[in-house]
Write an enzyme that holds these catalytic residues in place. Structure first.
Site, PDB file in Angstrom:
ATOM      1  N   VAL A  85       0.854  -1.192   0.000  1.00 19.01           N
ATOM      2  CA  VAL A  85       0.000   0.000   0.000  1.00 19.01           C
ATOM      3  C   VAL A  85       0.889   1.241   0.000  1.00 19.01           C
ATOM      4  CG1 VAL A  85      -1.762   1.285   1.235  1.00 19.01           C
ATOM      5  CG2 VAL A  85      -1.820  -1.224   1.231  1.00 19.01           C
ATOM      6  N   VAL A  87       0.894   5.604  -1.424  1.00 15.55           N
ATOM      7  CA  VAL A  87       0.379   6.767  -2.146  1.00 15.55           C
ATOM      8  C   VAL A  87       1.536   7.753  -2.276  1.00 15.55           C
ATOM      9  CG1 VAL A  87      -1.275   8.674  -2.178  1.00 15.55           C
ATOM     10  CG2 VAL A  87      -1.961   6.442  -1.252  1.00 15.55           C
ATOM     11  N   ARG A  93      -3.919  12.874   0.369  1.00 21.90           N
ATOM     12  CA  ARG A  93      -5.131  13.582   0.798  1.00 21.90           C
ATOM     13  C   ARG A  93      -6.124  13.796  -0.347  1.00 21.90           C
ATOM     14  NH1 ARG A  93      -2.742  12.085   4.546  1.00 21.90           N
ATOM     15  NH2 ARG A  93      -2.045  13.262   6.384  1.00 21.90           N
ATOM     16  N   ARG A  94      -6.177  12.841  -1.250  1.00 24.91           N
ATOM     17  CA  ARG A  94      -7.150  12.934  -2.351  1.00 24.91           C
ATOM     18  C   ARG A  94      -8.109  11.744  -2.375  1.00 24.91           C
ATOM     19  NH1 ARG A  94      -3.282  15.284  -7.256  1.00 24.91           N
ATOM     20  NH2 ARG A  94      -2.100  16.721  -5.921  1.00 24.91           N
ATOM     21  N   GLY A  95      -8.096  10.968  -1.303  1.00 19.93           N
ATOM     22  CA  GLY A  95      -9.034   9.855  -1.195  1.00 19.93           C
ATOM     23  C   GLY A  95      -8.650   8.618  -1.980  1.00 19.93           C
ATOM     24  N   LEU A  96      -7.405   8.528  -2.453  1.00 20.04           N
ATOM     25  CA  LEU A  96      -7.019   7.378  -3.278  1.00 20.04           C
ATOM     26  C   LEU A  96      -6.999   6.091  -2.474  1.00 20.04           C
ATOM     27  CD1 LEU A  96      -4.208   8.941  -5.506  1.00 20.04           C
ATOM     28  CD2 LEU A  96      -6.650   8.655  -6.005  1.00 20.04           C
ATOM     29  N   LEU A  97      -6.435   6.119  -1.269  1.00 25.00           N
ATOM     30  CA  LEU A  97      -6.429   4.910  -0.450  1.00 25.00           C
ATOM     31  C   LEU A  97      -7.846   4.495  -0.092  1.00 25.00           C
ATOM     32  CD1 LEU A  97      -5.103   2.676   1.140  1.00 25.00           C
ATOM     33  CD2 LEU A  97      -4.720   4.288   3.026  1.00 25.00           C
ATOM     34  N   THR A  98      -8.698   5.446   0.211  1.00 18.83           N
ATOM     35  CA  THR A  98     -10.091   5.125   0.541  1.00 18.83           C
ATOM     36  C   THR A  98     -10.765   4.414  -0.621  1.00 18.83           C
ATOM     37  OG1 THR A  98     -10.268   6.997   2.065  1.00 18.83           O
ATOM     38  CG2 THR A  98     -12.320   6.118   1.166  1.00 18.83           C
ATOM     39  N   TYR A 126      -5.321   2.772   9.481  1.00 14.06           N
ATOM     40  CA  TYR A 126      -6.219   1.673   9.124  1.00 14.06           C
ATOM     41  C   TYR A 126      -7.435   1.513  10.016  1.00 14.06           C
ATOM     42  CZ  TYR A 126      -2.639   0.569   5.764  1.00 14.06           C
ATOM     43  OH  TYR A 126      -1.768   0.649   4.712  1.00 14.06           O
ATOM     44  N   PHE A 414       4.287  -9.416   6.126  1.00 12.85           N
ATOM     45  CA  PHE A 414       3.855  -9.619   4.725  1.00 12.85           C
ATOM     46  C   PHE A 414       3.412  -8.298   4.133  1.00 12.85           C
ATOM     47  CE2 PHE A 414       0.358 -10.653   7.620  1.00 12.85           C
ATOM     48  CZ  PHE A 414      -0.680  -9.882   7.134  1.00 12.85           C
TER      49      PHE A 414
END
Length: 414
Positions: A85, A87, A93-98, A126, A414
């Site tokens: 994971v 970014v 802060r553009r919501g990509l992970l969300t 998380y 992992f």
């Protein structure tokens, strides 16, 4: 700038890997051999990328793979293990992970995964996606000269023995021992053939050359392997030719207390060794108390480690066993969706089902993840405001129901 989130094509893997390396602060470009090797073991349907629509560059990454997680009682539930994971700092802060997380959790539930797991590099991220810290680790540094162990020790007193084997011997014995360990150790995750190939040098990662290690096997009086310690040692001598070497334990599997005690005693008895670093162990590992002088073992690391996100509450709670009987009605809040609802758990029978009965406890998915393997206290979560008690005594009952005699432990990153 907008970005499209989607599974990557195999042709996009080099660009995706560039973004992974950038996110993990590795500036060196991936080599052709690294790309080829990692592509061979990547399920592209489960590798997500966010692509900047103005440049076409990959600016965020996310990957999952199939895993099994052992829960209290020894059952193994299908898990979606999350990794890689990242970014890029230019697109935070553009919501990509969300968006990537929502895609993954929906896919995991569709696949029938009961939980999702990860090792969190950063703590604050998380919990808002329903993950809770579920198993912790500790690492000790042992000052061998202060242990109080018999310096004349030459082997276990129980009739067993310690023998050194090569990497091939460890590869032959290790998988069977690990299967026995994870049958009785909550928090343990599955290891596939490639894991063992990498750990024993049969296969080598392009970015991490294999370093030879020592492999010590504990055998019972009947000759059955019951433990394996994998370790390395530095080479440090003073100008006066006094050895000050440190053993670093890479892996230690013991399926009996006798095997664990014998392996730690062996590691503390090696000539020229002044200190032993235990590697990441369960917080209640025997090593912290088996020495005649426990103060010789100093904790150098204590941290959260494995995080769990429950996807299917009925199957998850129905899979594990409980320490005492009792009935609890849990109302789970889950803005992301999969775990939301009210559930009746009968800890005596192990049955869990959706219900309309009044809730005894209200909690979110993250708190449920922390309770799931038995490491966290429901009473403590209540005191922290993470669980709300609707029926007097329900927190104390939940504490008795969910907690386990030994703490869960995940040996693997992992």
């Amino acid at each position: 700038m907008s970005a499209a989130v989607r599974p990557i094509a195999e042709s996009e893997f080099p660009e995706w890997l560039r973004a992974v390396n950038s996110g993990f602060l590795r500036p060196e470009p991936a080599t052709a051999s690294e790309i080829a090797q990692r592509a061979k073991h990547t399920d592209f349907a489960r590798a997500l990328g966010a692509f900047d629509e103005s440049t076409g560059r990959c600016v965020a990454t996310f990957r999952s793979f199939a895993q099994e997680l052992t829960v209290p009682g020894g059952a193994r539930v299908p898990a979606s293990a999350v990794t890689n994971v990242a970014v890029l700092p230019t697109h935070r802060r553009r919501g990509l992970l969300t968006r990537m997380m929502a895609t993954e959790l929906a896919a995991a539930r569709e696949r029938g995964d009961v939980v999702s797991t990860l090792i969190a590099a950063e703590y604050p991220i998380y919990g808002r996606y329903g993950y809770g810290p579920a198993a912790s680790i500790a690492e000790w540094e042992i000052d061998v000269s202060r242990t109080g162990l018999d310096p004349r020790w030459s082997g276990p007193a129980d009739g067993g023995r310690i023998e050194l084997v090569d990497a091939a011997g460890a590869r032959a014995i290790g998988p069977g021992l690990h299967e026995r360990l994870r049958a009785v150790s909550p928090g343990t995750v599955s290891r596939n053939t490639r894991w063992w190939n990498l750990a024993t040098g049969l296969e080598e990662m392009a970015t991490r050359p294999y370093k030879a290690k020592f492999h010590a096997v504990y055998r019972t009086a009947q000759g059955e392997p019951a433990g394996l310690a994998v370790y390395g040692a530095d080479e440090h001598w003073t100008d006066a030719k006094v050895p000050l070497n440190t053993v670093q334990v890479k892996d230690l599997i013991a399926v009996t207390p006798e095997a664990q005690r014998a392996l730690w005693h062996f590691l503390c008895s090696i000539d020229w060794v002044l200190k032993v670093r235990t590697g990441y162990r369960a917080p209640d590992d025997l090593v912290g108390r088996l020495l005649p002088d426990p103060r010789a073992a100093r904790i150098v690391t204590a941290s959260d480690f494995l995080w769990v996100r429950v996807l299917d509450v009925v199957r998850a709670l129905g899979a594990r066993t409980y320490e005492v009987p009792g009935v609890l009605v849990l109302e789970v809040a889950d803005p992301a969706g999969p775990a939301a609802g009210r559930y009746r758990l009968d800890a005596g029978t192990g049955e869990c089902a959706a219900t309309a009965e009044p809730a005894d406890l209200r909690l979110d998915a993250s708190a449920l993840g922390s309770l799931y393997l038995g490491d966290e206290s429901a009473v403590r979560l209540g005191a922290l405001g993470r669980i709300v008690e609707e029926r007097p005594g329900a927190l104390a009952l939940a504490d008795a129901v969910f907690r386990t005699a030994r703490r869960p432990w995940c040996p693997d990153i992992f």
